[in-house]
Design a protein around this motif. Structure first.
Motif, short mmCIF file in Angstrom:
data_model
loop_
_atom_site.label_atom_id
_atom_site.label_comp_id
_atom_site.label_asym_id
_atom_site.label_seq_id
_atom_site.Cartn_x
_atom_site.Cartn_y
_atom_site.Cartn_z
N GLY A 63 -8.17 1.89 -0.05
CA GLY A 63 -8.94 2.31 1.12
C GLY A 63 -8.22 3.27 2.05
O GLY A 63 -8.59 3.40 3.21
N VAL A 64 -7.21 3.97 1.54
CA VAL A 64 -6.44 4.91 2.35
C VAL A 64 -6.92 6.34 2.14
O VAL A 64 -6.95 7.14 3.06
CB VAL A 64 -4.93 4.80 2.02
N PRO A 120 4.43 11.00 0.95
CA PRO A 120 4.23 12.44 0.89
C PRO A 120 2.77 12.85 0.62
O PRO A 120 2.29 13.84 1.17
CB PRO A 120 5.14 12.88 -0.27
N ILE A 121 2.06 12.07 -0.18
CA ILE A 121 0.64 12.36 -0.44
C ILE A 121 -0.15 12.20 0.85
O ILE A 121 -0.95 13.07 1.22
CB ILE A 121 0.08 11.45 -1.55
N ILE A 122 0.09 11.10 1.56
CA ILE A 122 -0.61 10.87 2.82
C ILE A 122 -0.28 11.97 3.82
O ILE A 122 -1.17 12.50 4.49
CB ILE A 122 -0.25 9.47 3.38
N VAL A 127 0.82 -1.21 0.00
CA VAL A 127 0.00 0.00 0.00
C VAL A 127 0.86 1.26 0.00
O VAL A 127 0.56 2.24 -0.67
CB VAL A 127 -0.97 0.01 1.20
N LEU A 128 1.97 1.24 0.74
CA LEU A 128 2.78 2.45 0.93
C LEU A 128 4.00 2.53 0.02
O LEU A 128 4.74 3.51 0.09
CB LEU A 128 3.25 2.54 2.39
N SER A 129 4.20 1.53 -0.83
CA SER A 129 5.42 1.51 -1.63
C SER A 129 5.45 2.64 -2.66
O SER A 129 4.42 3.15 -3.07
CB SER A 129 5.56 0.17 -2.35
N GLY A 130 6.64 3.00 -3.02
CA GLY A 130 6.82 4.05 -4.02
C GLY A 130 7.29 5.35 -3.39
O GLY A 130 7.23 5.54 -2.18
N TYR A 162 -9.88 15.47 -1.65
CA TYR A 162 -9.31 14.20 -1.20
C TYR A 162 -9.09 14.30 0.30
O TYR A 162 -8.70 15.34 0.81
CB TYR A 162 -7.98 13.92 -1.91
N SER A 163 -9.35 13.19 0.98
CA SER A 163 -9.13 13.12 2.42
C SER A 163 -8.70 11.71 2.78
O SER A 163 -8.86 10.78 1.99
CB SER A 163 -10.40 13.52 3.18
N LEU A 164 -8.16 11.57 3.98
CA LEU A 164 -7.78 10.24 4.46
C LEU A 164 -8.98 9.52 5.03
O LEU A 164 -9.84 10.15 5.67
CB LEU A 164 -6.69 10.36 5.52
N THR A 165 -9.05 8.23 4.82
CA THR A 165 -10.05 7.40 5.48
C THR A 165 -9.57 7.12 6.90
O THR A 165 -8.47 7.54 7.28
CB THR A 165 -10.21 6.06 4.73
N LYS A 166 -10.36 6.42 7.68
CA LYS A 166 -9.91 6.05 9.03
C LYS A 166 -8.63 5.22 8.95
O LYS A 166 -7.72 5.40 9.75
CB LYS A 166 -11.00 5.28 9.77
N SER A 167 -8.56 4.34 7.96
CA SER A 167 -7.35 3.55 7.76
C SER A 167 -6.16 4.45 7.42
O SER A 167 -5.05 4.26 7.93
CB SER A 167 -7.57 2.52 6.66
N GLY A 168 -6.40 5.44 6.58
CA GLY A 168 -5.35 6.39 6.23
C GLY A 168 -4.88 7.20 7.42
O GLY A 168 -3.69 7.46 7.58
#
Length: 120
Positions: free
Chosen positions: A73-74, A35-37, A27-30, A89-95
């Motif tokens: 789902g992030v 930085p986006i999160i 999910v977090l690779s790259g 754009y916003s973060l989900t609870k998982s994000g």
């Protein structure tokens, strides 16, 4: 959250831990996902605001990474029926929960840098 209490008594890493680490890395690779999160940690943002916040990211790459984070789902994409159309754009609870991962990475990175660059 499961924790290994005494690593010297563990015979093998539980398979679920390996799968969980693989899921996290997938999910977090790259180069751009963290930085986006990070740019969404303080609330909703429009595409252009995220792009301006992250140096050297192209619109095409930002679009691709946002779609990927949304699929995982992030990130949540909200389209408002207005003129002109507003997309946020916003973060989900998982994000939002990734903040704990980022905090742990910062702590580890500070200790690692201190111990490897300035060993006593």
């Amino acid at each position: 959250m499961s924790e290994v209490k005494d690593i010297s008594t563990v015979k093998a890493c539980p398979k679920q831990f390996v799968l969980a680490i693989n899921d996290t890395l997938n999910v977090l690779s790259g180069k751009w996902k963290l930085p986006i999160i990070a740019s969404l940690l303080y609330g909703k943002s429009r595409f252009k605001d995220i792009q301006e916040n992250i140096e050297k990211i192209t619109p095409r790459m930002l679009s691709k990474e946002l779609k990927d984070l949304e699929m995982n789902g992030v990130v949540k994409r909200t389209v408002y029926d207005s003129t002109p159309i507003l997309i946020e754009y916003s973060l989900t609870k998982s994000g939002e929960a990734i903040l704990k991962v980022l905090d742990a990475m910062v702590d580890w990175g500070i200790d690692h840098r201190k111990n490897t660059l300035n060993p006593k």
